[in-house]
Enzyme design. Structure first.
Site, mmCIF file in Angstrom:
data_model
loop_
_atom_site.group_PDB
_atom_site.id
_atom_site.type_symbol
_atom_site.label_atom_id
_atom_site.label_comp_id
_atom_site.label_asym_id
_atom_site.label_seq_id
_atom_site.Cartn_x
_atom_site.Cartn_y
_atom_site.Cartn_z
ATOM 1 N N TYR A 1 -4.420 -9.733 15.486
ATOM 2 C CA TYR A 1 -3.745 -9.263 13.968
ATOM 3 C C TYR A 1 -5.629 -8.331 14.035
ATOM 4 C CZ TYR A 1 -4.017 -6.058 9.699
ATOM 5 O OH TYR A 1 -4.133 -5.688 8.757
ATOM 6 N N GLU B 1 -10.247 -7.085 9.071
ATOM 7 C CA GLU B 1 -10.588 -8.529 10.198
ATOM 8 C C GLU B 1 -10.824 -7.808 11.044
ATOM 9 O OE1 GLU B 1 -8.897 -11.863 9.784
ATOM 10 O OE2 GLU B 1 -8.516 -11.950 7.151
ATOM 11 N N SER C 1 -8.893 -2.533 8.951
ATOM 12 C CA SER C 1 -9.036 -4.083 8.870
ATOM 13 C C SER C 1 -10.584 -4.428 8.729
ATOM 14 C CB SER C 1 -8.115 -4.572 8.793
ATOM 15 O OG SER C 1 -8.320 -6.019 8.200
ATOM 16 N N ASP D 1 0.858 -1.048 -0.137
ATOM 17 C CA ASP D 1 0.083 0.182 0.353
ATOM 18 C C ASP D 1 1.353 1.538 0.255
ATOM 19 O OD1 ASP D 1 -1.755 -2.143 0.206
ATOM 20 O OD2 ASP D 1 -3.028 -0.985 2.286
#
Length: 333
Positions: free
Chosen positions: A148, A126, A124, A14
């Site tokens: 994470y 996630e 994220s 990114d």
């Protein structure tokens, strides 16, 4: 007068695309990297004459303060993290320190040096983990299923707290999976396209994968960096979900990738239980209505084009490596 931007994690996927994007916008671009015995500038090698890079570490508060004072940016994009979900299970404390507490250290550095700096945090999908609703939007509750995801949720909430407590322009982009030829080889998408290239070149016979039924909302990283920039150009800071609004399984990714190389995936893919996560995230699907309506952002590359672009890139890369290897062998003979 051009703006100055600071990108943490500029050497990553990114960071490299964002640096290119900001240079095209006329920015003076600075990036930081964690000093190591060997520094990998592979993704930004073509930009090194146009950007400024500085050593710093999200674990070291003083290095971040020094960096912000030195660069004096108008915008900071925090893209640095221990970003591989699989590794977070083996390194949960490091992941929390870098991916979670690192956000606080950078926010605190900005607060102490110049509160007018605009801050973007790379959150994220996630964080949604064991999803409470499909699709996921800005108001969907978080239920992370990995160290994470937990660390990212901490950083996300800390960003909101600094925004609300210190009147700072601090916002988060909740980005769903975004891939490219610059994705790390440890990520399943790159593992697949690299594996396809190696099988096609006769360097390997099989590709070992985990859960083929896991579904993700996959887009192109080069498209998503525009959304990051747009978030920092608004009158007020807001958090946005960024994704395609489409979901595809790992199996679909595999089928397209092998098909691009003229191969039958069932002849080469082996399901290996060791690649299953301790707690799987089965279905991630974004609702990007707000980012599309309020910021006018749209993803440009389709899922099929993304997979095929990654396969083509890895085929070319592996072919060049093999060409060099053959050349060395012939010379030594």
């Amino acid at each position: 007068m051009s703006k100055t931007a600071l990108i943490t994690g500029i050497t990553g996927q990114d960071g490299s695309y964002l640096a290119e994007f900001l240079l095209e916008k006329g920015y003076e671009v600075h990036g930081c990297f964690r000093r190591a015995s060997t520094n990998s500038f592979e993704r930004i090698e073509h930009l090194l004459d146009s950007i400024h890079v500085h050593p710093a570490d999200l674990i070291d508060q003083s290095s971040l303060e020094c960096l912000v004072r030195t660069v004096q940016p108008q915008e900071v994009y925090n893209l640095a993290a221990q970003s591989f979900v699989g590794s977070s299970w083996g390194q949960p404390i490091l992941t929390g320190d870098v991916t979670g507490l690192g956000v606080t250290r950078l926010l605190e550095a900005i607060r102490l040096v110049d509160k007018s700096i605009r801050f973007y945090q790379a959150s994220s999908s996630e964080m949604f983990g064991k999803v409470h609703e499909v699709p996921q939007r800005e108001a969907t509750p978080f239920h992370p299923r990995s160290p994470y995801g937990v660390a990212k949720a901490y950083g996300h909430y800390m960003t909101a707290n600094y925004r609300e407590s210190y009147d700072m322009y601090a916002c988060s982009g909740i980005l769903f999976n975004h891939e490219s030829p610059r994705r790390g080889l440890e990520f399943v998408t790159r593992k697949i396209t690299d594996g396809v290239a190696r099988i096609k070149m006769g360097l390997s016979k099989e590709l070992r994968l985990g859960n083929l039924d896991a579904k993700r909302d996959w887009g192109f990283a080069g498209d998503y960096v525009e959304a990051m920039w747009l978030m920092l150009q608004q009158d007020a800071p807001e958090d946005y979900v960024v994704g395609t609004g489409e979901t595809h399984s790992v199996r679909e990714f595999v089928e397209i990738a092998f098909g691009r190389a003229g191969l039958n995936w069932e002849d080469h893919v082996v399901i290996d239980p060791q690649f299953y996560r301790p707690a799987e995230v089965d279905l991630l699907l974004s609702d990007p209505a707000r980012v599309k309506t309020e910021l006018g952002w749209e993803p440009k590359m389709s899922f099929q084009s993304l997979v095929e672009t990654m396969v083509d890139s890895d085929m070319e890369r592996v072919s060049k490596i093999e060409g060099r290897s053959l050349s060395v062998v012939r010379k030594s003979a």
